[in-house]
Enzyme design. Structure first.
Site, PDB file in Angstrom:
ATOM      1  CD  GLU A 193     -80.050  33.026 -55.367  1.00  0.00           C
ATOM      2  OE1 GLU A 193     -79.010  32.464 -53.969  1.00  0.00           O
ATOM      3  OE2 GLU A 193     -80.157  32.540 -56.842  1.00  0.00           O
ATOM      4  CD  GLU A 388     -77.868  36.178 -58.014  1.00  0.00           C
ATOM      5  OE1 GLU A 388     -77.193  35.083 -58.260  1.00  0.00           O
ATOM      6  OE2 GLU A 388     -77.432  36.630 -57.697  1.00  0.00           O
TER       7      GLU A 388
HETATM    8  C1  BG6 Z   1     -77.262  32.724 -56.545  1.00  0.00           C
HETATM    9  C2  BG6 Z   1     -76.244  33.431 -55.658  1.00  0.00           C
HETATM   10  O1  BG6 Z   1     -77.903  31.029 -55.994  1.00  0.00           O
HETATM   11  O2  BG6 Z   1     -75.635  32.056 -57.953  1.00  0.00           O
HETATM   12  C3  BG6 Z   1     -74.641  34.123 -55.564  1.00  0.00           C
HETATM   13  O3  BG6 Z   1     -77.041  34.464 -55.412  1.00  0.00           O
HETATM   14  C4  BG6 Z   1     -73.654  33.199 -56.764  1.00  0.00           C
HETATM   15  O4  BG6 Z   1     -74.291  33.937 -54.627  1.00  0.00           O
HETATM   16  C5  BG6 Z   1     -74.739  32.728 -57.946  1.00  0.00           C
HETATM   17  O5  BG6 Z   1     -72.770  33.275 -56.829  1.00  0.00           O
HETATM   18  C6  BG6 Z   1     -74.214  31.513 -58.942  1.00  0.00           C
HETATM   19  O6  BG6 Z   1     -73.430  30.797 -57.809  1.00  0.00           O
HETATM   20  P1  BG6 Z   1     -72.376  29.770 -57.594  1.00  0.00           P
HETATM   21  O7  BG6 Z   1     -72.366  28.363 -56.209  1.00  0.00           O
HETATM   22  O8  BG6 Z   1     -71.717  28.782 -59.087  1.00  0.00           O
HETATM   23  O9  BG6 Z   1     -71.574  30.648 -57.262  1.00  0.00           O
END
Ligand code: BG6
Length: 489
Positions: A193, A388
């Site tokens: 990101e 992701e």
């Molecule tokens: C993304 C990141 O923004 O979202 C991850 O690359 C992160 O590292 C994921 O865990 C989910 O976000 P969060 O804040 O719910 O853990």
């Protein structure tokens, strides 16, 4: 009208994604140095619903933090103990049928302070074992070089990515691991990101509040972003030179910004927000700064300091694929219009009345994923990889120990359906690694109760629990999705 039936390609990379700092723990084992994540405190639950939680500490605050004896306030130091339990966890990934597993290599296990001339052999050996275990189980590793894991020393002593010197330290780390694992890892990702630095100067950029000259945070973050873009290009060059048949991609937080209304200025605002994501992929795919940034820089008093060689570095080292995270969409309006804000971890804006939200207020928008994939593919005509996607939710363990997470199945099913539609639209999508296949520490809040996994981990927000792993309902569902190559949803 004939509705075309699309299928996922035969070699589609189904799997899951994680980051070292959110799973490994063992923050002080085998010579590991401290990274910026090791000084992030868990959020106070009462603060949870009050917007973004991206810490921007000063160096004094970090020094005070380092003197705190209460280690348990820093959940990323412990993760889910993947460091010691990876064999058991990989066996579960194998049972799920994973073709791919995305992980990051903690920079501080290899170069504890980021500045050493020689790498830490114990750190390199750990990842040798981990990667071998994946390969033994026929799981293709997808390695992120930098997932919010800068050595704290580089932040405290050099000012993080705002300082050009950090590029060379990063490239030494990248070349070391590319060379060491060149026969084990084919797919590499440079910065997780990379666009997040605009909102998260400390965790993404290692910049501390008191290091910012004249309080001009935007200037510092765009300068740091320029250094990361150069570092990314140099990692691309190194991968192509070192790794036979290696593929290396960029990675952005994939956000689609809808206009609040058909008002032409709302549409313009949405486009301008979208540019803040496209800027990063444009540079890494096309090899130069897009012209729309000139006006933005001029109007915000930003002057990115470039060296004469920079343009050629960016131009000559283009990525092989574009990878993205996708969790939600958002809404933009012209400046004089205000509305209720939606929640998110890094980027967000106004609420969309047509969408439901997760337990943490993130707006759920599967169709937005199809649209966004089309936007990226039309723009670049290059393979795309969703590295992701997932639903952070509270899970309840029933008396019989089972976890009925139908809400997670629904979320993932709807998104996978839209991926299929995007493939039907002509998008070249090469893989899907769901975020947090095993429950892990949240990036933005450092909570455990925000769970993404198919695999439950018995650990609470205070750090107590047996760490035992168990299969949720979604485990059996995702296993069937993979086994049927996305046919049985
Ligand atoms: C993304 C990141 O923004 O979202 C991850 O690359 C992160 O590292 C994921 O865990 C989910 O976000 P969060 O804040 O719910 O853990």
């Amino acid at each position: 009208m004939n509705h075309i039936k699309t299928k996922f390609p035969e070699n589609f990379l189904w799997g899951g994604a994680t980051a070292a700092n959110q799973i490994e723990g063992a923050f002080d084992v085998a010579g590991k140095g401290l990274s910026v994540d090791d000084v992030i405190e868990r959020i106070n639950p009462e603060e949870r619903d009050k917007g973004l939680h991206l810490p921007f500490p000063s160096s004094t605050e970090i020094r005070e933090t380092l003197e705190t004896e209460e280690q348990r306030h820093f959940p990323k130091r412990y993760g889910i103990d993947f460091y010691h339990r990876y064999k058991e966890d990989i066996a579960l990934f194998k049972e799920l049928g994973f073709k791919a597993f995305r992980l990051s290599i903690a920079w501080t296990r290899i170069f504890p302070n980021g500045i050493e001339e020689k790498p830490n052999e114990a750190g390199l050996a750990y990842y040798d074992d981990l990667l071998d275990e994946l390969l033994r189980n026929d799981i293709q590793p997808i390695v992120t070089l930098s997932h919010y894991e800068m050595p704290l020393h580089l932040s405290m002593e050099f000012g993080g990515w705002a300082n050009r010197i950090v590029i060379d330290h990063f490239v030494r780390f990248a070349e070391t691991v590319l060379d060491r694992y060149k026969t084990k890892v084919k797919y590499w990702i440079t910065f997780n990101e990379i666009n997040s630095i605009l909102m998260s100067p400390f965790i993404s950029g290692g910049i501390l509040r008191d290091q910012v000259k004249e309080g001009n945070v935007l200037q510092a973050t765009f300068q740091a972003a320029h250094h990361q873009l150069l570092a990314s290009a140099r990692a691309v060059e190194a991968c192509h030179r070192i790794v036979p048949n290696g593929q290396i991609g960029c990675m952005v937080l994939g956000m689609i910004n809808y206009p609040n209304s058909p008002h032409p200025e709302d549409v313009l605002s949405a486009l301008q927000d979208q540019h803040k994501t496209f800027f990063f992929t444009d540079v890494q795919v096309r090899g130069h700064y897009p012209s729309y940034m000139n006006r933005f820089f001029a109007e915000h008093g930003i002057s990115v300091n470039k060296q004469p060689e920079d343009d050629a570095i960016l131009k000559n080292n283009l990525v092989d694929f574009v990878s993205l995270s996708y969790y939600m969409s958002t809404v933009a309006a012209r400046p004089e219009v205000s509305g209720e804000q939606a929640a998110g971890n890094i980027l967000t804006n106004m609420k969309n009345p047509y969408l439901k939200a997760s337990d943490w207020g993130w707006q759920i928008d599967p169709v937005g994923l199809r649209t966004l994939l089309n936007m990226f593919y039309e723009r670049y005509e290059m393979p795309l990889f969703i590295v992701e996607n997932g639903l952070g939710a509270f899970d309840k363990v029933e008396e019989d120990g089972r976890i009925h997470d139908q809400y997670r199945i629904d979320y993932l099913k709807q998104h996978i359906e839209q991926m299929k539609e995007a493939i039907g639209d002509g998008v070249d999508l090469i893989g899907y690694t769901a975020w947090g296949p095993i429950d892990l520490v949240s990036f933005s809040t450092s909570e455990m109760s925000k769970r993404y996994g198919f695999i439950y981990v018995d650990l609470d927000d205070e750090g107590y629990g047996t760490l035992e792993r168990s299969r949720k309902d979604s485990f059996y569902w995702y296993k069937e999705v993979i086994a049927s190559n996305g046919e049985n949803l």
